[in-house]
Design a protein around this motif. Structure first.
Motif, mmCIF file in Angstrom:
data_model
loop_
_atom_site.group_PDB
_atom_site.id
_atom_site.type_symbol
_atom_site.label_atom_id
_atom_site.label_comp_id
_atom_site.label_asym_id
_atom_site.label_seq_id
_atom_site.Cartn_x
_atom_site.Cartn_y
_atom_site.Cartn_z
ATOM 1 N N UNK A 1 -13.008 2.197 4.988
ATOM 2 C CA UNK A 1 -12.213 4.015 5.382
ATOM 3 C C UNK A 1 -10.730 3.840 4.144
ATOM 4 N N UNK A 2 -10.452 3.255 3.472
ATOM 5 C CA UNK A 2 -9.482 3.817 1.990
ATOM 6 C C UNK A 2 -8.960 4.581 1.757
ATOM 7 N N UNK A 3 -10.263 6.090 2.448
ATOM 8 C CA UNK A 3 -9.201 7.580 2.242
ATOM 9 C C UNK A 3 -8.724 7.701 3.430
ATOM 10 N N UNK A 4 -8.299 6.998 4.284
ATOM 11 C CA UNK A 4 -7.455 7.340 5.251
ATOM 12 C C UNK A 4 -5.612 6.323 5.242
ATOM 13 N N UNK A 5 -5.648 5.404 3.983
ATOM 14 C CA UNK A 5 -4.856 4.063 4.244
ATOM 15 C C UNK A 5 -3.672 4.765 3.963
ATOM 16 N N UNK B 1 -18.137 1.337 0.557
ATOM 17 C CA UNK B 1 -17.381 2.596 1.239
ATOM 18 C C UNK B 1 -17.788 3.809 1.518
ATOM 19 N N UNK B 2 -16.971 4.000 2.467
ATOM 20 C CA UNK B 2 -17.861 5.270 3.229
ATOM 21 C C UNK B 2 -17.198 6.571 2.593
ATOM 22 N N UNK B 3 -17.990 7.617 2.843
ATOM 23 C CA UNK B 3 -17.732 9.047 1.903
ATOM 24 C C UNK B 3 -16.136 9.379 2.234
ATOM 25 N N UNK B 4 -16.508 9.835 0.990
ATOM 26 C CA UNK B 4 -14.792 10.425 1.526
ATOM 27 C C UNK B 4 -14.904 11.944 2.565
ATOM 28 N N UNK B 5 -13.935 12.234 3.338
ATOM 29 C CA UNK B 5 -13.534 13.478 3.886
ATOM 30 C C UNK B 5 -14.200 14.489 2.835
ATOM 31 N N UNK B 6 -14.437 15.368 3.681
ATOM 32 C CA UNK B 6 -14.509 16.524 3.157
ATOM 33 C C UNK B 6 -13.365 17.349 2.504
ATOM 34 N N UNK B 7 -11.854 16.999 2.629
ATOM 35 C CA UNK B 7 -11.268 17.480 2.084
ATOM 36 C C UNK B 7 -10.245 16.422 1.826
ATOM 37 N N UNK C 1 -2.398 -4.263 2.889
ATOM 38 C CA UNK C 1 -2.799 -2.980 2.838
ATOM 39 C C UNK C 1 -4.886 -3.278 3.214
ATOM 40 N N UNK C 2 -5.043 -2.940 4.423
ATOM 41 C CA UNK C 2 -6.645 -3.163 4.297
ATOM 42 C C UNK C 2 -6.964 -4.392 4.930
ATOM 43 N N UNK C 3 -6.589 -5.271 4.540
ATOM 44 C CA UNK C 3 -6.877 -6.949 4.936
ATOM 45 C C UNK C 3 -4.911 -6.798 6.422
ATOM 46 N N UNK D 1 -13.116 -0.761 -1.275
ATOM 47 C CA UNK D 1 -12.088 -0.048 -1.346
ATOM 48 C C UNK D 1 -11.287 -0.426 -2.267
ATOM 49 N N UNK D 2 -9.674 0.558 -1.912
ATOM 50 C CA UNK D 2 -8.809 0.371 -3.174
ATOM 51 C C UNK D 2 -7.291 -0.128 -1.982
ATOM 52 N N UNK D 3 -7.101 -1.100 -2.173
ATOM 53 C CA UNK D 3 -6.024 -1.787 -1.078
ATOM 54 C C UNK D 3 -4.495 -2.007 -1.902
ATOM 55 N N UNK D 4 -3.333 -1.355 -1.700
ATOM 56 C CA UNK D 4 -2.187 -0.986 -1.941
ATOM 57 C C UNK D 4 -2.320 -3.449 -1.825
ATOM 58 N N UNK D 5 -0.894 -3.676 -1.934
ATOM 59 C CA UNK D 5 0.062 -4.813 -2.243
ATOM 60 C C UNK D 5 0.599 -4.502 -3.579
ATOM 61 N N UNK D 6 1.890 -4.793 -2.012
ATOM 62 C CA UNK D 6 3.796 -4.699 -2.457
ATOM 63 C C UNK D 6 4.960 -5.463 -1.413
#
Length: 596
Positions: free
Chosen positions: A98-102, A566-572, A482-484, A534-539
């Motif tokens: 669920x990277x859409x809400x990261x 990856x889950x489907x993106x939310x409607x908005x 992120x994500x891990x 997903x797409x996960x940021x490193x910084x």
């Protein structure tokens, strides 16, 4: 040909297997759904003799606490009533599929425009303990942040004696003046980014800061009780020591995971990290300072860091007279005490029990060696006051955000070209003595780009982060993924030796964390398995270094099933219409000239 005999499970193994099955089924049955509303807007606060407007959530600084159980789902509707766009990141929460809400701006979403709202779906999985949430746009996290408490799943308990009560302690940075104006001016002029004017503990600088005596946060305790201190380091750019006068501490958790208990007189905690610490109220009735002090890993000649000693008060309940000032912790290390920091950090180990197992990847399929550097680029835009800008890089690539009309996740998911390049290097572009006392000026320069690393699903990854002393700018760098969460299998000083240093790896009970420091003029080795698509940021979690480009992202491809995709993106999703106010330049030709 003899048939191979199968080995039956031992009684212990069978019991452990049945326990894990019961735990899993319990989570499925008892997981709950929670709903929160975050209203982001400006509010006046007075600190350090100055009243100013700051951006906060629900009119509180620090922001509201989220408190749920392991495995729950949380929906947070963020209403942006502020003056500029922002996002919220759920730090230390893996958000499976669920990277859409990261939350990081222009990585997994575009910022939430003023006057609009966006609902985050926060999916909890194995996290247990204390994590946190914070804004992830520009420097808004300075005042937009709060604790995220994840209690054990219903029907289970802590792997240590049950505390009587718990208490959240949030460390933050305070700046005089308007922080956004300060940042914008620094970027435009090419000058150094702001340093904090004080730190705060639960919103207050404490008794030793200007115009602050008598305002320190107080926690009333009862003699004989045990308190679980949930400590969040939400400050912008500094590591901190923390101690409580005349009280010992027992550290039992780090970054939403349990560790082997550490009995200590102090802790050192990096920005982005969280720690769960037990304190027994067993001293004479009275008042005792809880104090934080910056730990600076910069060159000892650097003196312009924040020297504020920030305090809160631990006060015993009772009928007594206390006429003197609260006791100050004599065990709080001094600003440059590297030995104290290392002594504490060396003790961090995962709990590594059947209930909380360690699964360190052993058969590595992807190895990366990433230099972590301070650098410069020519400052040639209008308004520059100096010939060169300070920047930072990973493997000599200084991150540049995507075009304001998209973000990396959207571009990847929709197959939009031109938003990023998938060629982040696995090795440094140039090899030299990274940790030498003096690194030639030639290595000061870097290149900008939006380069990501692509991983196949289920790859076992080892990364060695190599600190450098370019520009004599080596410091500790708290790296956050992120994500891990990832296993810290080793760290040391000097240049990493791929023949000898892996022999000292801890593959038995390494700490599993979301943020950990690359030592000053040293290296950090981590491992993780790429099972979260997903797409996960490193910084780096120093906001100064993030602003300057010490960032990249991983794209983890889908597995072969819907459950590994990856889950489907939310409607908005927030629209990508907010322009970037940043100095985005391409210096490729300049670097090529330098190399020639």
């Amino acid at each position: 040909m003899k048939h191979q005999k199968t080995c039956p499970l031992s009684t212990t193994e069978l019991l452990v297997f049945l326990f894990l099955i019961v735990q899993f089924l319990s989570l499925l049955v008892q997981a709950e759904v929670h709903y929160y509303d975050f209203v982001v807007r400006e509010k006046n606060y007075t600190r350090l003799c100055e009243t100013k407007s700051i951006l906060v959530v629900n009119d509180s600084f620090p922001g509201p606490e989220i408190r749920v159980h392991k495995g729950d789902t949380v929906y947070v509707n963020v209403h942006n009533q502020g003056d500029y766009a922002l996002t919220i990141h759920w730090h230390g929460i893996k958000q499976p599929r669920n990277p859409w809400s990261d939350g990081p701006s222009y990585i997994t979403q575009c910022p939430i425009p003023p006057g609009t709202n966006f609902t985050y779906e926060v999916l909890l999985s194995i996290e247990e303990g204390t994590v946190w949430w914070h804004a992830h746009s520009d420097w808004t996290r300075a005042t937009v942040h709060g604790a995220f408490v994840i209690l054990p799943a219903i029907g289970t308990t802590f792997p240590f004696p049950q505390p009587d009560e718990d208490e959240v302690l949030v460390i933050a940075s305070w700046y005089t003046g308007d922080i956004k104006e300060l940042i914008d001016e620094s970027i435009q002029n090419g000058t150094d980014l702001p340093h904090s004017d004080a730190y705060t503990l639960n919103g207050q600088p404490g008794d030793f800061c200007a115009c602050s005596y008598g305002t320190a946060y107080r926690r009333i305790v009862d003699y004989g009780k045990t308190y679980l201190l949930r400590i969040v380091n939400g400050n912008m750019n500094a590591e901190h020591y923390f101690a409580v006068a005349e009280h010992s501490l027992t550290v039992v958790g780090l970054d939403g995971a349990y560790i082997k208990p550490i009995n200590t007189a102090y802790i050192v905690i990096s920005p982005g990290q969280t720690m769960d610490v037990l304190l027994v109220a067993n001293q004479s009735l009275g008042q005792y300072y809880m104090a934080i002090r910056q730990y600076s890993s910069e060159n000892p000649s650097t003196v312009n860091f924040d020297h504020a000693n920030v305090t809160a008060i631990l006060e015993y309940r009772g009928d007594y007279t206390y006429e003197t000032s609260p006791a100050f912790p004599s065990t709080l290390p001094m600003y440059l005490d590297k030995a104290a920091a290392l002594k504490f950090t060396y003790q961090l180990r995962s709990l590594a029990t059947p209930e909380y197992p360690v699964n360190v990847p052993l058969d590595i399929t992807t190895r990366m060696y990433i230099t972590v550097s301070m650098n410069v680029l020519p400052c040639d835009h209008t308004g520059c006051e100096i010939p060169e800008n300070i920047v930072s890089s990973l493997n000599n690539v200084s991150w540049v955000d995507t075009k304001p009309t998209t973000n990396v996740l959207q571009a990847y998911y929709r197959n939009i070209s031109g938003a990023y390049e998938s060629n982040f290097p696995d090795q440094p572009t140039l090899f030299y003595n990274f940790t030498a006392d003096s690194v030639p000026d030639f290595y000061d320069y870097t290149a900008q780009g939006t380069k990501v690393k692509v991983l196949n699903y289920n790859e076992s990854v080892e990364i060695v982060f190599q600190g450098t002393n370019v520009m004599d700018g080596s410091v500790n760098h708290p790296m956050h993924m992120h994500g891990y969460s990832f296993y810290v299998v080793g760290y040391g000083f000097g240049n990493f030796d791929n023949e000898t240093d892996p022999k000292g790896y801890n593959l038995v009970d390494p700490p599993e964390v979301a943020t950990f420091g690359v030592p000053k003029r040293g290296w950090l080795a981590i491992r993780f398995k790429a099972t979260n698509p997903g797409v996960w940021f490193w910084h780096c979690h120093f906001e100064r270094h993030l602003t300057w480009g010490m960032n990249t992202a991983f794209i983890v491809k889908n597995g072969g099933t819907p459950e590994t995709s990856i889950r489907e993106p939310p409607t908005y999703m927030p629209p990508c219409i907010i322009p970037l106010n940043s100095r985005v330049h391409s210096y490729g030709e300049f670097i090529e000239e330098k190399i020639e």
